[in-house]
Design a protein around this motif. Structure first.
Motif, PDB file in Angstrom:
ATOM      1  N   ASP A  61       2.086   2.762  -2.912  1.00 45.28           N
ATOM      2  CA  ASP A  61       1.340   3.828  -3.864  1.00 45.28           C
ATOM      3  C   ASP A  61       1.111   5.121  -3.387  1.00 45.28           C
ATOM      4  O   ASP A  61       0.417   5.844  -3.423  1.00 45.28           O
ATOM      5  CB  ASP A  61      -0.043   3.209  -3.933  1.00 45.28           C
ATOM      6  N   HIS A  62       1.391   5.351  -1.825  1.00 50.00           N
ATOM      7  CA  HIS A  62       1.079   6.200  -0.995  1.00 50.00           C
ATOM      8  C   HIS A  62       2.158   7.236  -1.086  1.00 50.00           C
ATOM      9  O   HIS A  62       2.974   7.378  -0.108  1.00 50.00           O
ATOM     10  CB  HIS A  62       0.796   5.729   0.501  1.00 50.00           C
ATOM     11  N   ASN A  63       2.057   8.319  -2.184  1.00 43.85           N
ATOM     12  CA  ASN A  63       3.194   9.256  -2.016  1.00 43.85           C
ATOM     13  C   ASN A  63       3.020  10.311  -1.367  1.00 43.85           C
ATOM     14  O   ASN A  63       2.761  11.280  -1.964  1.00 43.85           O
ATOM     15  CB  ASN A  63       3.531   9.485  -3.539  1.00 43.85           C
ATOM     16  N   ALA A  64       2.527  10.583  -0.090  1.00 44.29           N
ATOM     17  CA  ALA A  64       2.117  11.591   0.501  1.00 44.29           C
ATOM     18  C   ALA A  64       2.947  11.702   1.776  1.00 44.29           C
ATOM     19  O   ALA A  64       4.041  11.325   2.082  1.00 44.29           O
ATOM     20  CB  ALA A  64       0.740  11.176   0.861  1.00 44.29           C
ATOM     21  N   TYR A  65       2.497  12.599   2.734  1.00 45.17           N
ATOM     22  CA  TYR A  65       3.098  13.113   3.909  1.00 45.17           C
ATOM     23  C   TYR A  65       1.855  12.896   4.981  1.00 45.17           C
ATOM     24  O   TYR A  65       0.911  12.684   4.788  1.00 45.17           O
ATOM     25  CB  TYR A  65       3.386  14.585   3.701  1.00 45.17           C
ATOM     26  N   TYR A  88       0.929  -1.113  -0.083  1.00 39.77           N
ATOM     27  CA  TYR A  88       0.218  -0.168   0.022  1.00 39.77           C
ATOM     28  C   TYR A  88       0.934   1.327  -0.087  1.00 39.77           C
ATOM     29  O   TYR A  88       0.491   2.073  -0.592  1.00 39.77           O
ATOM     30  CB  TYR A  88      -0.951  -0.073   1.435  1.00 39.77           C
TER      31      TYR A  88
END
Lengths: 787, 646
Positions: free
Chosen positions: B122-126, B119
């Motif tokens: 795919d989670h290119n966030a902060y 998961y």
């Protein structure tokens, strides 16, 4: 009305990222955080049944429109996808909080909008509500919410909120000026007592509020009966479901809805008549969908408009406006002729069967088709679906009640329940869908038709004695006046003073011009509200009230479920809970009332109202309690009439009802169209709350009149242009929306918009038995406005 | 009769909705099974997941919602069933009579971790913005900027005060570690003016008089002595008072403020601002006792006898380091700290025309600029490295240029030239930069034979400060022998004396104001836990801080506006004022000491606040992926846990 400004969507700067999917100003999907779990896609499809999302080749949720704007799809901004997202990919744009969500204070309470009574969680920060989450603690909504509940709560902190009492110090022509509580209460009590001394107690009247809590309403009616010493009290149920209440009281002995949300989810066949459910009770509609799409329930929709429910219907009957009774009688006759009548139930549990079936003879499929325009084959299909069903459920709304024959329509619905025996078992019954958060409780608390709280009869000496003993004063015995009769009384000079709590007849009553005339004539007029509504502007004294988020109490929803309203934030300025203000006025008038808190009021209610006897605030966590709740161990009652009906014989009564649609306001050459008024998804009542919500206002900044393409052509109107609706009562200028939703010969216009109010157009014509106005029936014409 | 007889005759339980419980089916009996050794009763047809949840047993999942048909997509709810080789999906498997289920074992753990890592790919966030993580006080920066945008300046200030009680002070003097990692830099190379916005909010709130502090909790009956009313002590006092403790601040000088008062000159921090914020803290019921010298008026050991339940030592690092060069004891050689203190206490100073300040930090910058303001016309700042390595802020150095100060770089003092016991100049030696040292800065290396002479009337030494341990040496307090600081248990902030805590410069050595304020706040939480009876682990838990790394995304901008520069007093005007400068004596009313930075207008603040990308995740703290990834140690990057927000 001073509504909020439209908030423009910010411009985006290309930062080389995938553009988010945006439903401005409600939410957006940011792909960087998306983990492709597809919960959003599934809840939209499986629970909401809307065509919004699909999945792209790489497994990401995208919009069916292929664009990035939810407005290009079927999305109605319910925000269920936001609630189910396990990461932060779906961002709530209405969230105005600064703290991380896990550090905010949270208060579980009951939504203050419609009668479904959804449990919600208010997130607060530094004394402000900054976001709303759905809550799954209650069976009423099992975690679902609509756009109003989730995104429409910013009215709570709107700058227009009243923060101090206002009064006109020097007569009607002086301005409304801020006053201290002491000054305003003393002045109000003095003036009310003066009017009472001069003109007698029955020159006073009060309107209570279906948006206030049970506790507020109980205290209000107590003030009217004990301090004012009159029975002149009514509320807006008169304008919506009074016809249902009268009819059900006659047919089954109680005005209450018989079934609950869990029953809706279990039913195997529905007749949804005159209810635009996805718009007016969206969370109930999702439960109908659950029954249909998960358990194969059949859905019959009866409505002249092509409402969204039609898309989910197995059969759609589209009767001409005002021919409900013929269609329902036709269905009953087919059930009878096909041998689907529940003979055991009829013989054991009902009366008046023979007279009733004789009256059905006239309603042959051919006759019904001729009168209503409903094809006989369709009628038969519908009748078989409901008649053959294992568990049948009836849902209806204003399309039944707001006619000259509103009570007849509701009786015809009740007849269907009795003939099939679809009542008194799990998954069966009938629910007249209540429009406001506490319209059921408001009826329970103050009664109607000369009732005291708990539907005790004001004319019955025994019942009166109970209350006289409890409250220590003689109960008044005058005949009550309805909302509209009060307004007429004001015009004619019979009513000299009025106290209106949380109600806006200047938007909601028919024929507003006359209402205005009457209210202006009053010697003394008090309004208690969140905002300076069109009605409050006419008052001599205005009290600032706390909203549902700022006080404790209870609402009783459309399934008789009593649920807690909990204080999440302080009221603005000096505003107070309704009951606190009422107690002060009553005390100053000479009838002292004082309670330490709302829970104490509920204890008094429980001591007097048998169906609330077991209800205490500390028992209401979770799903609350459904009345009747007879003692403090009683678990509440999910559905009614398992063994008997509360009529004098204990049996349900069939009633003969005839199709009879002669009225004063049927279309003619000069006014060839039928004007049907109603509600929109994004707005609520007269818009005092919803039109002060940023997002809701953004979606629906103005009212539009729906016109069939043929009529548009005939009257030279184009989509999006301005037109004028003209009736015998008045005219308003509105934008034209050309759509096949509305049938030819009929137009639809919502009543939420004060600047172009539907009720300026609508005649004061009524159902005789219930005095419910015929909002669905006004002859009108449409004119283009040449720019 | 009333019509609710209906209820009396036909009541029915408001039972649980059968359609609510997953795969319910009529006609089945409830069954009993064991989950993690606990006996659980499942309703007919209920899934393992649903039965476990009802029994309060947590099986991780990211896609099971009772409103939807289970798909088993997330695979996190896999559990082991005794007697079965394959794991089953708890959301899709019905509970059966006699089942024995294990919800967690090493195999399941590693499987879940793998799944979460998939998961995360795919989670290119902060999770949180980098500014907040960089801030030693952990302020919710995006939050207060958001409130500025909403024009709720009191709300914005209140939010800052949750982490830092001196927003107007820090809004002026903070070295701004938050601005270095700001994601706005990725867009237009300049960070958001976070610090200037903080000052704006605080000034606006003070101007409006609206409340920005919460009501303290009810009196706990506990008393705490805070020794030293500098930034650290004031911060500790504030948060202790909010917890309902009775605080006494013991200050050796005649006024509270510590380095803020006499180390930072009023042209950077007007005394009125400092006084206002100190008064706000005292308004919570904090008692301030001035002229209280440790060793003379009290001892640490006597404080307990005086009825204090706990002590917080925040005595700072006020003793100037000596230069240790020949002639450093001559007349006209003094520490920059002493010089600044004299000026700030309104003493008149005679330093002559030619002044050399040795050092490249904040104190050096304050000293040169103050020297200009008390009449010195030829002021030189000597530093052994280059501009880049100076620890004073770049904008401060820029102001030195504006104010006509000479920077003499890559130079080190060799000896003070003394005539008749008084300084006449300084012999220095040129340096060049060699290999980086421990601090990462390149080490200056002397160049042989490069000595040169600079004439001077006064030489000010600004080469660092030490803790003044003289007063502490008497007692039993544990001190760090090498650094001369107070020794504490890092996890609890407690010294070797029970109930005596310490933090700030006196523990870390001289550091920044914001670090001191952060230490004061943590000290308050440690003491609060101690007073509530927490053991060592409990105290440590109350102040544990996660320093997260972040998943990063390309930042998105709502506004194209460039950085709004802080407006400052006109340079020529300043120079004119310096020409007319006296020798101090009344700095509050001396035009030469007028505050140089004048603050944003509302329009400027709104424009600047609009530059903030708000690059925080709304779901941080409630995000399932975050929670489970922390729990299962997934991801190569760390996450921000809830504790850091206490």
């Amino acid at each position: 009305m001073n509504v909020i400004e439209k908030v423009e969507e910010p411009e985006r700067v290309d930062a080389g990222l995938a553009e988010p999917l945006v439903s401005w100003p409600f939410f957006q999907l940011e792909f960087e955080k998306c983990i492709k779990c597809l919960q959003c896609v599934r809840i939209c499809d499986e629970v909401q049944h809307r065509e919004v999302y699909t999945v792209d080749e790489s497994g990401y949720p995208v919009l069916v429109s292929g664009t990035n704007d939810f407005r290009d799809t079927d999305c109605n901004n319910c925000g269920q996808c936001v609630g189910v997202c396990p990461t932060g990919a779906l961002v709530d744009l209405s969230d105005v909080g600064a703290l991380p969500k896990n550090l905010r204070q949270k208060t579980t309470t009951t939504c203050g909008y419609c009668g479904v009574g959804c449990a919600i969680e208010l997130e607060t920060e530094m004394g402000k509500v900054v976001a709303v989450n759905p809550s799954s603690v209650s069976d009423a909504n099992i975690g679902n919410l609509c756009v109003k509940g989730r995104f429409g709560m910013d009215f709570i902190h709107h700058k227009d909120r009243l923060t101090t009492p206002l009064m006109r110090r020097d007569g009607k022509d002086s301005p409304l000026e801020p006053a201290t509580w002491d000054e305003a209460i003393a002045f109000t009590a003095k003036r009310l007592n003066e009017v009472k001394a001069e003109h007698g107690p029955h020159a006073l009247a009060g309107l209570t509020s279906a948006r206030a809590t049970n506790e507020d309403n109980f205290v209000f009616q107590k003030m009217i009966r004990c301090a004012f010493a009159t029975n002149n009290i009514d509320h807006c149920a008169r304008l919506c479901h009074m016809a249902s209440a009268v009819a059900l009281k006659k047919a089954v002995g109680s005005s209450a809805p018989s079934a609950s949300s869990p029953d809706v989810r279990m039913a195997t066949a529905f007749i949804v008549c005159g209810s635009n459910t996805t718009v007016t009770h969206p969370v109930i509609s999702s439960q109908v969908f659950k029954a249909k799409y998960e358990s194969g329930a059949k859905v019959v929709v009866i409505d002249p408009r092509r409402i969204e429910m039609v898309d989910h219907a197995d059969v759609w009957l589209r009767p001409k406006n005002g021919t409900n009774v013929a269609v329902l009688n036709g269905i009953a006759r087919i059930i009878l002729k096909e041998g689907l009548a529940n003979d055991d139930f009829i013989s054991e549990r009902t009366e008046n069967w023979q007279t009733y079936i004789k009256s059905l003879e006239k309603y042959t499929p051919d006759y019904v088709e001729e009168v209503s325009g409903v094809p006989k084959d369709r009628l038969r299909e519908a009748a078989l679906m409901y008649g053959k069903a294992e568990r049948g459920m009836l849902l209806w709304g204003m399309g039944i009640t707001q006619h000259l024959t509103g009570v007849d329509g509701a009786l015809a619905m009740a007849n269907l329940s009795l003939i099939t025996g679809h009542v008194g078992r799990p998954g069966t019954g009938f629910i007249p869908l209540r429009g406001q958060s506490n319209v059921q409780g408001c009826s329970d608390m103050q009664g109607q038709h000369n009732n005291l709280p708990g539907y005790f009869d004001i004319k019955d000496p025994e019942d009166r004695a109970l209350f006289e003993k409890a409250w220590g004063v003689p109960m008044p015995d005058n005949d009550y006046l309805t909302v509209v009769e009060m307004e007429e009384g004001a015009c004619h000079g019979d009513i000299k003073a009025m106290f209106i709590m949380g109600e806006n007849p200047m938007g909601s009553s028919p024929d507003i011009s006359e209402v205005e005339q009457g209210l202006k004539k009053l010697d003394f007029f008090v309004v208690q509200d969140l905002f300076l509504s069109e009605t409050a502007e006419l008052a001599d004294v205005v009290f600032p009230a706390a909203s549902f988020a700022e006080k404790d109490g209870t609402f009783t929803n459309t399934e008789r479920r009593v649920q807690l309203v909990r204080k999440a934030v302080e009221p603005p300025g000096e505003a107070k809970a309704d009951w606190e203000i009422i107690c002060e006025v009553s005390t100053a008038m000479g009838y002292p009332m004082s309670y330490n808190n709302a829970a104490e009021i509920m204890e008094e209610i429980a001591s007097i109202v048998p169906s609330y006897a077991g209800i205490r605030h500390d028992r209401l966590d979770g799903s609350g309690l459904q009345w009747p709740c007879l003692d403090t161990d009683h678990p509440g009652t999910r559905f009614l009439y398992e063994d008997s009906f509360p009529t004098s014989s204990g049996k349900g009564l069939f009633h003969v009802v005839k199709q009879n649609d002669v009225g004063v306001d049927i279309p003619d050459d000069l006014y060839p169209l039928n004007l049907n008024s109603g509600r929109l998804l994004e707005h609520y009542h007269t818009g005092t709350m919803s039109r002060r919500s940023r997002g809701l206002h953004h979606m629906r900044p103005e009212g539009e009149v729906e016109v069939h393409p043929e009529d548009a052509r005939r009257y030279d109107l184009e989509d999006g242009c301005m037109g004028r609706i003209v009736t015998k009562r008045g005219s308003v200028e509105v934008k034209i929306l050309v759509t096949e939703k509305t049938p030819e010969g009929a137009i639809f216009y919502p009543f939420h918009f004060a600047e172009a109010p539907a009720n300026r157009l609508i005649a004061g014509t009524f159902d005789k038995a219930s005095q419910t106005p015929a909002y669905k029936r006004t002859a009108a014409r449409l004119e283009p406005i040449n720019a | 009769m009333h019509d609710d007889q209906v209820g009396a005759k036909s009541t029915r339980n408001a039972g649980t909705d059968p359609s609510h419980a997953g795969l319910a089916e009529a006609g089945l009996e409830p069954c009993r099974l064991k989950i993690d050794g606990k006996t659980v009763v499942a309703m007919p047809g209920e899934t393992i997941l649903s039965a476990a949840k009802r029994a309060g047993i947590d099986i991780p999942d990211m896609c099971a919602d009772p409103r939807m048909k289970p798909t088993g997509e997330c695979e996190l709810c896999n559990v082991a069933v005794a007697g079965q080789t394959d794991h089953v999906k708890a959301c899709m498997t019905r509970a059966e009579e006699g089942m024995s289920i294990e919800t967690e074992n090493s195999k399941l753990k590693s499987m879940r971790k793998d799944r979460l890592n998939t998961y995360l790919s795919d989670h290119n966030a902060y999770c949180q913005p980098p500014c907040t993580a960089a801030c030693p006080a952990g302020i919710d920066i995006a939050g207060y900027i958001d409130l500025i945008l909403q024009k709720d300046y009191a709300g914005s200030t209140a939010l800052i005060k949750e982490m830092l009680p001196l927003p107007g002070v820090l809004g002026r003097v903070c070295p701004r570690p938050c601005e270095d990692p700001c994601r706005r830099i990725q867009i237009d190379e300049k960070p958001v003016a976070i610090c200037a916005l903080k000052r704006f909010a605080a000034d606006k709130a003070a101007e409006s008089g609206k409340p920005t502090q919460p009501e303290p909790k009810p009196d706990t009956g506990k008393r705490v002595a805070v020794v030293g009313a500098g930034p650290t002590g004031l911060s500790a006092a504030y948060y202790l008072a909010l917890q309902g403790h009775k605080v006494t601040l013991l200050e050796s000088e005649k006024k509270a403020g510590g380095m803020l008062r006499f180390g930072i000159p009023p042209y950077r921090l007007p005394n009125s601002v400092l006084d206002q914020e100190i008064n706000d803290i005292l308004s919570l019921g904090v008692e301030l006792k001035t002229d209280q010298k440790m060793g003379r008026d009290y001892q640490i050991e006597t404080l307990k006898a005086d009825g204090f339940d706990a002590v917080y030592l925040s005595i700072g690092a006020m003793a100037a380091k000596p230069a240790r060069i020949p002639g450093d004891d001559a007349d006209g050689v003094m520490s920059a700290i002493k010089f600044l203190a004299d000026v700030n206490w309104d003493e008149t100073v005679e330093i002559g025309d030619r002044v050399i300040v040795i050092g490249g930090g904040f104190t050096a910058a304050d000293a040169v600029r103050t020297a200009r303001r008390v009449g010195a016309s030829d002021v030189t700042m000597m530093y052994r490295r280059t501009r880049k390595e100076m620890s004073a802020a770049a904008h401060e150095i820029h102001e030195c240029d504006v104010e006509g100060i000479t920077l003499d770089l890559l130079t080190a003092p060799v000896s003070v030239k003394v005539e008749n016991g008084r300084v006449v100049g300084l012999t220095s030696q040129r340096m060049e930069l060699g290999e980086p040292d421990d601090s990462g800065r390149r080490r200056p290396v002397p160049i042989e034979g490069s000595e040169y002479f600079t004439a001077a009337d006064t030489i000010l030494l600004a080469i660092g400060q030490d803790v003044d341990v003289a007063a502490l040496k008497e007692g039993d307090l544990g001190l760090d022998k090498r650094w001369g600081t107070i020794e504490v248990d890092e996890a609890t902030m407690m010294t070797n004396l029970s109930g005596v805590f310490s933090g700030g410069d006196c523990v870390t050595g001289a550091a920044t104001v914001v670090e001191g304020v952060g230490a004061g706040r943590l000290g308050a939480f440690a003491i609060n836990a101690y007073l509530n009876g927490a053991d060592e682990a409990g105290i440590a838990a109350a102040i544990v801080q996660h320093k997260p790394k972040f998943f990063d995304i390309g930042a998105k901008a709502k506004s194209n506006a460039p950085l709004t520069e802080m407006p400052v007093l006109d340079g020529d005007g300043r120079l004119t004022a310096f020409d007319n400068a006296g020798h101090g004596g009344d700095v509050d009313n001396d035009p030469a000491f007028a505050e140089v930075e004048t603050g944003f207008s509302e329009e400027e603040a709104q424009r600047e606040a609009g530059r903030c990308l708000m690059c925080r995740c709304q779901a941080a703290g409630v995000c399932d992926l975050q929670r489970l990834s922390i729990e299962y140690g997934a991801g190569t990057k760390e996450y921000l846990g809830k504790e850091a927000w206490k």
